[in-house]
Design a protein around this motif. Structure first.
Motif, short mmCIF file in Angstrom:
data_model
loop_
_atom_site.label_atom_id
_atom_site.label_comp_id
_atom_site.label_asym_id
_atom_site.label_seq_id
_atom_site.Cartn_x
_atom_site.Cartn_y
_atom_site.Cartn_z
N ARG A 49 0.82 -1.21 0.00
CA ARG A 49 0.00 0.00 0.00
C ARG A 49 0.87 1.27 0.00
O ARG A 49 0.57 2.24 -0.70
CB ARG A 49 -0.93 0.01 1.21
N LYS A 50 1.94 1.25 0.79
CA LYS A 50 2.84 2.42 0.83
C LYS A 50 3.40 2.71 -0.56
O LYS A 50 3.49 3.88 -0.98
CB LYS A 50 3.98 2.16 1.82
N ALA A 51 3.77 1.65 -1.28
CA ALA A 51 4.30 1.83 -2.63
C ALA A 51 3.21 2.29 -3.58
O ALA A 51 3.43 3.16 -4.43
CB ALA A 51 4.93 0.53 -3.12
N ALA A 52 2.01 1.72 -3.43
CA ALA A 52 0.89 2.08 -4.31
C ALA A 52 0.52 3.54 -4.14
O ALA A 52 0.21 4.23 -5.13
CB ALA A 52 -0.31 1.18 -4.01
N GLU A 53 0.54 4.01 -2.91
CA GLU A 53 0.18 5.40 -2.64
C GLU A 53 1.19 6.38 -3.21
O GLU A 53 0.89 7.58 -3.35
CB GLU A 53 -0.02 5.61 -1.14
N GLN A 54 2.36 5.87 -3.54
CA GLN A 54 3.36 6.72 -4.20
C GLN A 54 3.26 6.62 -5.73
O GLN A 54 4.09 7.18 -6.44
CB GLN A 54 4.77 6.30 -3.76
N ALA A 59 2.65 -2.10 -7.63
CA ALA A 59 2.05 -2.18 -6.29
C ALA A 59 0.55 -1.91 -6.35
O ALA A 59 -0.23 -2.55 -5.64
CB ALA A 59 2.74 -1.19 -5.36
N GLN A 60 0.15 -0.96 -7.17
CA GLN A 60 -1.27 -0.67 -7.32
C GLN A 60 -2.01 -1.90 -7.86
O GLN A 60 -3.10 -2.25 -7.39
CB GLN A 60 -1.47 0.53 -8.25
N LEU A 84 -6.70 -1.16 -9.32
CA LEU A 84 -6.39 -1.72 -10.64
C LEU A 84 -6.51 -0.65 -11.72
O LEU A 84 -5.67 -0.58 -12.63
CB LEU A 84 -7.34 -2.88 -10.97
N THR A 85 -7.53 0.18 -11.61
CA THR A 85 -7.73 1.24 -12.60
C THR A 85 -6.58 2.25 -12.58
O THR A 85 -6.11 2.71 -13.63
CB THR A 85 -9.07 1.96 -12.35
N LYS A 86 -6.10 2.56 -11.38
CA LYS A 86 -4.94 3.48 -11.27
C LYS A 86 -3.74 2.92 -12.00
O LYS A 86 -3.06 3.63 -12.76
CB LYS A 86 -4.61 3.72 -9.79
N ALA A 87 -3.46 1.65 -11.79
CA ALA A 87 -2.30 1.03 -12.44
C ALA A 87 -2.51 0.91 -13.95
O ALA A 87 -1.60 1.18 -14.74
CB ALA A 87 -2.04 -0.35 -11.84
N ALA A 88 -3.72 0.53 -14.34
CA ALA A 88 -4.02 0.36 -15.77
C ALA A 88 -3.91 1.69 -16.51
O ALA A 88 -3.41 1.74 -17.64
CB ALA A 88 -5.42 -0.22 -15.93
N GLN A 90 -1.95 3.98 -15.93
CA GLN A 90 -0.53 4.33 -16.11
C GLN A 90 0.09 3.51 -17.25
O GLN A 90 1.28 3.65 -17.52
CB GLN A 90 0.25 4.06 -14.83
N GLY A 91 -0.72 2.63 -17.85
CA GLY A 91 -0.21 1.81 -18.94
C GLY A 91 0.44 0.52 -18.49
O GLY A 91 1.16 -0.12 -19.28
N TYR A 92 0.20 0.12 -17.24
CA TYR A 92 0.81 -1.11 -16.72
C TYR A 92 0.04 -2.31 -17.26
O TYR A 92 -1.11 -2.56 -16.88
CB TYR A 92 0.82 -1.08 -15.19
N ALA A 93 0.67 -3.08 -18.13
CA ALA A 93 -0.02 -4.14 -18.87
C ALA A 93 -0.67 -5.21 -18.00
O ALA A 93 -1.82 -5.60 -18.26
CB ALA A 93 0.93 -4.78 -19.89
N PRO A 94 0.00 -5.72 -16.95
CA PRO A 94 -0.68 -6.73 -16.13
C PRO A 94 -1.98 -6.21 -15.52
O PRO A 94 -2.97 -6.95 -15.44
CB PRO A 94 0.36 -7.06 -15.04
N ALA A 95 -1.99 -4.94 -15.10
CA ALA A 95 -3.21 -4.37 -14.53
C ALA A 95 -4.28 -4.20 -15.60
O ALA A 95 -5.47 -4.43 -15.35
CB ALA A 95 -2.91 -3.03 -13.88
N GLN A 96 -3.87 -3.81 -16.80
CA GLN A 96 -4.84 -3.69 -17.90
C GLN A 96 -5.48 -5.04 -18.19
O GLN A 96 -6.69 -5.13 -18.40
CB GLN A 96 -4.12 -3.14 -19.14
N ASN A 97 -4.67 -6.07 -18.19
CA ASN A 97 -5.19 -7.42 -18.42
C ASN A 97 -6.14 -7.83 -17.29
O ASN A 97 -7.21 -8.39 -17.54
CB ASN A 97 -4.04 -8.41 -18.53
N ASN A 98 -5.74 -7.56 -16.04
CA ASN A 98 -6.59 -7.90 -14.90
C ASN A 98 -7.90 -7.14 -14.94
O ASN A 98 -8.97 -7.70 -14.64
CB ASN A 98 -5.85 -7.62 -13.59
N LEU A 99 -7.83 -5.89 -15.33
CA LEU A 99 -9.04 -5.07 -15.42
C LEU A 99 -9.96 -5.61 -16.51
O LEU A 99 -11.19 -5.63 -16.36
CB LEU A 99 -8.66 -3.61 -15.70
N GLY A 100 -9.35 -6.06 -17.62
CA GLY A 100 -10.14 -6.69 -18.67
C GLY A 100 -10.92 -7.88 -18.15
O GLY A 100 -12.11 -8.05 -18.47
N SER A 101 -10.26 -8.70 -17.34
CA SER A 101 -10.93 -9.88 -16.76
C SER A 101 -12.06 -9.47 -15.82
O SER A 101 -13.12 -10.12 -15.77
CB SER A 101 -9.92 -10.75 -16.01
N ILE A 102 -11.85 -8.39 -15.06
CA ILE A 102 -12.87 -7.89 -14.13
C ILE A 102 -14.12 -7.50 -14.91
O ILE A 102 -15.25 -7.86 -14.55
CB ILE A 102 -12.33 -6.69 -13.32
#
Length: 357
Positions: A49-54, A59-60, A84-88, A90-102
């Motif tokens: 969480r500390k890393a995500a908040e930065q 981490a997000q 997940l949306t925050k990370a996605a 930013q263009g972070y591919a694993p989060a984009q993929n996870n968000l797609g599954s959601i």
């Protein structure tokens, strides 16, 4: 250039305490796995969480996953979606993929296949293999986009560029069936072999089928058995079933009903309808096991309830003859009718015969 040496636990902790987001994330992952520290999901989430908040995207993404899974935090889909949306974004591919599954599965709000497809596409275009495979599946099934077998093939082929075994098997399937590409058994065989040599069980099973049927390669039962066994030993139900059938027929192995029953049981216990039906037949006929009509009925019923036509027919016959169940013409007709509706010839004949009586 020499690779940078990984930080020791002491160095990682020091950097994390100094507020370095990557170190916070890496240390959190170690707490989650119990790698060199006592496992603690709570401490893992605290550091992540500390890393995500930065604004650290990995981490997000991880924190979002924790909320969706209820790991180290109370289950909270809204919070998971937020991270997940925050990370996605930013263009972070694993989060984009996870968000797609959601979006695809409707784990947050209602299902939105089109949104799911679009997130898969964003990640796939970055070369992220899981998203390329998901995008291929969307095109193949027509989920969130018009069905397009050529595009399904294109994205599966993209994933193979990085040696992905599952994608190699999908490309093999496309060549075998002529879906999105001209039908070519030799090409299918080549892709199945690449995947099978990485111990991917579905490809090992499919390669066994190619040898059994002599497609793209000279027919060879022993080679079929060899590949079926590799997949079967990994728990692949269809391979376990096919290996059982090879033992029944004595093809590529000495004929052995007991060994056939052993493999049918393994597949049947995984809910694989063809194996349940064949296991019922083995009990019905007393092959490899003592004859037991009640046990036969049990296995026929399991397969029949999954819509497996030959099992529906056999179950109907058990009711007609009063084997393992009380004799019941109405119940027999019901099961014959189900099998007949699936186009099963013997069931149609049985119904016709009964109607004349």
């Amino acid at each position: 250039m020499e690779k940078a040496q990984p930080l020791s636990l002491e160095q990682l902790t020091q950097k994390a305490n100094q507020g370095d987001p990557k170190s916070q994330f890496d240390l959190g992952v170690r707490y989650g796995k119990g790698d060199g520290v006592a496992q603690s999901y709570e401490e893992a989430v605290n550091l992540v969480r500390k890393a995500a908040e930065q604004g650290y995207a990995p981490a997000q993404d991880q924190l979002g996953g924790c909320y969706f899974q209820g790991k180290g935090v109370a289950l909270n889909a809204e919070e998971g979606f937020f991270w997940l949306t925050k990370a996605a974004n930013q263009g972070y591919a694993p989060a984009q993929n996870n968000l797609g599954s959601i979006y695809l599965r409707g784990l947050w709000g209602s299902q939105n296949p089109r949104q799911g497809f679009e997130w898969f596409q964003k990640a796939a275009r970055q070369g992220y293999i899981p998203a390329q495979k998901n995008l291929s599946a969307c095109f193949f099934e027509g989920i969130g986009v018009n069905k397009d077998l050529a595009q399904a093939f294109f994205w599966a082929l993209k994933a193979t560029e990085q040696g992905d075994a599952e994608a190699q098997c999908v490309v093999g399937n496309s060549y075998r069936e002529g879906q999105g590409v001209p039908q070519d058994n030799k090409e299918a065989l080549q892709w199945y072999r690449k995947s099978a040599e990485q111990d991917y069980a579905p490809a090992q099973h499919n390669l066994g089928n190619m040898y059994r049927e002599g497609k793209g390669v000279p027919q060879n039962d022993k080679e079929a058995v060899r590949w079926y066994r590799k997949a079967a030993e990994q728990g692949n139900a269809s391979a376990q079933h096919n290996l059982g059938s090879m033992y029944v027929e004595g093809k590529g192995v000495p004929q052995d009903d007991k060994e056939a029953v052993r493999w049918y049981h393994k597949a049947a216990n995984q809910g694989y309808a063809p194996a349940q039906s064949n296991l019922g037949w083995m009990y019905d006929e007393g092959k490899g096991v003592p004859q037991n009509a009640k046990e036969a009925v049990q296995w026929y019923r399991k397969a029949a309830e999954q819509g497996y036509a030959s099992a529906q027919y056999n179950l109907g016959s058990m009711y007609l003859e009063g084997k393992g169940v009380p004799q019941d013409d109405k119940e027999a007709v019901q099961w014959y009718r189900k099998a007949a509706e699936l186009g099963y010839g013997p069931a149609k004949k049985a119904l016709k015969s009964l109607s004349k009586e």
